[in-house]
Scaffold this motif. Structure first.
Motif, PDB file in Angstrom:
ATOM      1  N   TYR A 243       0.835  -1.203   0.000  1.00 35.22           N
ATOM      2  CA  TYR A 243       0.000   0.000   0.000  1.00 35.22           C
ATOM      3  C   TYR A 243       0.871   1.254   0.000  1.00 35.22           C
ATOM      4  CZ  TYR A 243      -2.958   3.734   1.791  1.00 35.22           C
ATOM      5  OH  TYR A 243      -3.603   4.937   1.958  1.00 35.22           O
ATOM      6  N   ARG A 244       1.897   1.248   0.833  1.00 28.67           N
ATOM      7  CA  ARG A 244       2.786   2.412   0.912  1.00 28.67           C
ATOM      8  C   ARG A 244       3.475   2.674  -0.427  1.00 28.67           C
ATOM      9  NH1 ARG A 244       4.487   1.641   5.641  1.00 28.67           N
ATOM     10  NH2 ARG A 244       6.212   0.223   5.255  1.00 28.67           N
ATOM     11  N   LEU A 245       3.936   1.626  -1.057  1.00 22.84           N
ATOM     12  CA  LEU A 245       4.596   1.755  -2.355  1.00 22.84           C
ATOM     13  C   LEU A 245       3.622   2.314  -3.389  1.00 22.84           C
ATOM     14  CD1 LEU A 245       6.869   1.184  -4.423  1.00 22.84           C
ATOM     15  CD2 LEU A 245       5.977  -1.147  -4.610  1.00 22.84           C
ATOM     16  N   ALA A 246       2.414   1.752  -3.436  1.00 17.58           N
ATOM     17  CA  ALA A 246       1.431   2.198  -4.424  1.00 17.58           C
ATOM     18  C   ALA A 246       1.006   3.636  -4.168  1.00 17.58           C
ATOM     19  CB  ALA A 246       0.211   1.269  -4.393  1.00 17.58           C
ATOM     20  N   TRP A 247       0.768   3.982  -2.910  1.00 10.00           N
ATOM     21  CA  TRP A 247       0.283   5.314  -2.568  1.00 10.00           C
ATOM     22  C   TRP A 247       1.317   6.378  -2.921  1.00 10.00           C
ATOM     23  CZ3 TRP A 247       1.201   9.519   0.637  1.00 10.00           C
ATOM     24  CH2 TRP A 247       0.117  10.360   0.862  1.00 10.00           C
ATOM     25  N   THR A 255      -8.947   5.418   0.422  1.00  6.65           N
ATOM     26  CA  THR A 255      -8.513   4.100   0.885  1.00  6.65           C
ATOM     27  C   THR A 255      -9.598   3.478   1.751  1.00  6.65           C
ATOM     28  OG1 THR A 255      -6.180   4.774   0.827  1.00  6.65           O
ATOM     29  CG2 THR A 255      -6.760   2.878   2.220  1.00  6.65           C
ATOM     30  N   LEU A 256      -9.873   2.201   1.514  1.00  8.59           N
ATOM     31  CA  LEU A 256     -10.967   1.502   2.182  1.00  8.59           C
ATOM     32  C   LEU A 256     -10.444   0.206   2.791  1.00  8.59           C
ATOM     33  CD1 LEU A 256     -13.418  -0.795   1.998  1.00  8.59           C
ATOM     34  CD2 LEU A 256     -14.078   1.523   2.656  1.00  8.59           C
ATOM     35  N   TYR A 257     -10.741  -0.008   4.074  1.00  3.22           N
ATOM     36  CA  TYR A 257     -10.380  -1.276   4.701  1.00  3.22           C
ATOM     37  C   TYR A 257     -11.573  -2.219   4.663  1.00  3.22           C
ATOM     38  CZ  TYR A 257      -7.853  -4.655   7.355  1.00  3.22           C
ATOM     39  OH  TYR A 257      -7.190  -5.808   7.695  1.00  3.22           O
ATOM     40  N   GLU A 258     -11.337  -3.444   4.160  1.00  2.00           N
ATOM     41  CA  GLU A 258     -12.386  -4.462   4.045  1.00  2.00           C
ATOM     42  C   GLU A 258     -12.261  -5.486   5.172  1.00  2.00           C
ATOM     43  OE1 GLU A 258     -13.582  -5.354  -0.395  1.00  2.00           O
ATOM     44  OE2 GLU A 258     -11.440  -5.707  -0.116  1.00  2.00           O
ATOM     45  N   TRP A 259     -13.376  -5.740   5.854  1.00  2.00           N
ATOM     46  CA  TRP A 259     -13.440  -6.806   6.862  1.00  2.00           C
ATOM     47  C   TRP A 259     -14.816  -7.428   6.743  1.00  2.00           C
ATOM     48  CZ3 TRP A 259      -9.877  -6.284  11.543  1.00  2.00           C
ATOM     49  CH2 TRP A 259      -9.770  -7.502  12.222  1.00  2.00           C
ATOM     50  N   LYS A 274      -7.405   3.098   9.938  1.00  2.00           N
ATOM     51  CA  LYS A 274      -6.625   4.308  10.180  1.00  2.00           C
ATOM     52  C   LYS A 274      -5.116   4.063  10.207  1.00  2.00           C
ATOM     53  CE  LYS A 274      -9.056   5.702  13.783  1.00  2.00           C
ATOM     54  NZ  LYS A 274      -9.532   6.566  14.894  1.00  2.00           N
ATOM     55  N   LYS A 275      -4.701   2.792  10.214  1.00  2.00           N
ATOM     56  CA  LYS A 275      -3.274   2.492  10.087  1.00  2.00           C
ATOM     57  C   LYS A 275      -2.723   3.019   8.764  1.00  2.00           C
ATOM     58  CE  LYS A 275      -3.192  -1.697  12.950  1.00  2.00           C
ATOM     59  NZ  LYS A 275      -2.949  -3.173  12.945  1.00  2.00           N
ATOM     60  N   HIS A 279       1.143   4.591   7.473  1.00  2.00           N
ATOM     61  CA  HIS A 279       1.902   3.971   6.389  1.00  2.00           C
ATOM     62  C   HIS A 279       2.139   4.937   5.238  1.00  2.00           C
ATOM     63  CE1 HIS A 279       2.268  -0.113   7.912  1.00  2.00           C
ATOM     64  NE2 HIS A 279       1.044   0.023   8.392  1.00  2.00           N
ATOM     65  N   ARG A 280       1.296   5.929   5.080  1.00  2.00           N
ATOM     66  CA  ARG A 280       1.510   6.923   4.031  1.00  2.00           C
ATOM     67  C   ARG A 280       2.740   7.784   4.310  1.00  2.00           C
ATOM     68  NH1 ARG A 280      -4.373   9.597   2.593  1.00  2.00           N
ATOM     69  NH2 ARG A 280      -5.349   7.734   1.716  1.00  2.00           N
TER      70      ARG A 280
END
Length: 292
Positions: A243-247, A255-259, A274-275, A279-280
């Motif tokens: 995610y950090r690399l892509a962002w 950004t959406l967290y799926e659970w 919110k993590k 990471h950004r």
């Protein structure tokens, strides 16, 4: 501020960075309506609200009044050889209008044949013929919805021997030739890279950054020989690293967290989402290995 939007730097349509969101799930309805949590936005599963009435739509109306919403579907079957389901698209367009959806997304896959829905996101053959077929269908859907369709890269467990290009080549060409947006799921990239043995970084670095309008991050289940995309846990460090690399390539992007399985209390899901903020800000680490 709840429900605020941010200007986007890079996507070609000027769609906003909505911030950090979570998926809208039934078990969290009471908490959201009562507590009005300070979440930036919600992603809504389209099919959960298209053929229903009463309380689900009442809840959606209340949430759409307070928060930005995006629709995410699992039944468009954009890669199928069946005719497009125009009744489905009519309902989807109406739901998008009702919820004032910022965009509408689905998956690069097919979900059945001869009108039968398998309720699985089945993998595509990555061939020139399949590309031409899918480009034409994406254009049709975008015209019907009167907005660019946004497509997510799927996780997969088998590949077609007939494929003549990689998934990321197919997805990149599809986005350019059909003029559609991309929902880049970094967990799916990680899952498929392990299952098929490709380099996850090569995948991310090949995706046109100006086409990415949203990210997904999620947890998965490691079975030893393969990984299953279960959305049932916290994301592992390697997924956050992707995610950090892509962002860093795209800049600020929703950004959406799926659970989706074994869903914990809302506060747990929101804290995991919110993590992404931390990471950004960190530099990209080295050493993500092929298939890691």
């Amino acid at each position: 501020m709840v429900g605020h939007t941010r200007p986007s730097k890079t996507n070609r349509w000027g769609l906003p960075d909505l911030g950090i969101g979570v998926g809208l799930r039934t078990v969290h309805f009471p908490h959201i309506l009562e507590k009005r949590p300070a979440v930036d936005w919600f992603e809504v599963l389209s099919e959960n609200f298209m053929d229903t009435a009463g309380r689900p739509l009442h809840v959606l109306d209340q949430i759409a009044e307070r928060y930005p919403v995006a629709l995410h579907g699992v039944s468009m079957s954009i890669g199928s050889t069946d005719p497009l389901n125009r009744e489905y698209l009519r309902k989807l367009k109406g739901l998008a209008a009702r919820a004032r959806a910022r965009w509408v997304s689905d998956h690069l896959c097919w979900t059945g044949v001869l009108g039968r829905n398998t309720h699985d996101l089945l993998p595509m053959p990555y061939t020139e013929e399949a590309l031409r077929h899918t480009v034409a269908r994406v254009k049709q859907v975008s015209e019907i919805l009167e907005r660019p369709l946004v497509l997510e890269n799927p996780s997969s467990y088998v590949e077609f021997a007939a494929s003549s290009m990689t998934e990321w080549e197919f997805l990149s060409r599809l986005a350019e030739e059909a003029d559609c947006g991309l929902l880049l799921d970094v967990n799916n990239v990680y899952v498929s890279s392990f299952n098929h043995g490709f380099d996850a970084r090569t995948y991310l670095e090949s995706i046109p950054a100006d086409r990415v309008v949203q990210y997904h991050v999620a947890g998965h289940t490691h079975k030893g020989t393969h990984i299953v995309d279960t959305h049932s846990d916290h994301a592992i460090a390697e997924v956050w690293e992707l995610y950090r690399l892509a962002w860093q390539r795209t800049g600020p992007t929703a950004t959406l967290y799926e659970w989706d399985e074994d869903i914990p209390p809302f506060e747990v899901v929101h804290a995991e989402a919110k993590k992404a903020l931390a990471h950004r800000e960190e530099p990209v680490a080295t050493g993500l290995r092929r298939g890691a």
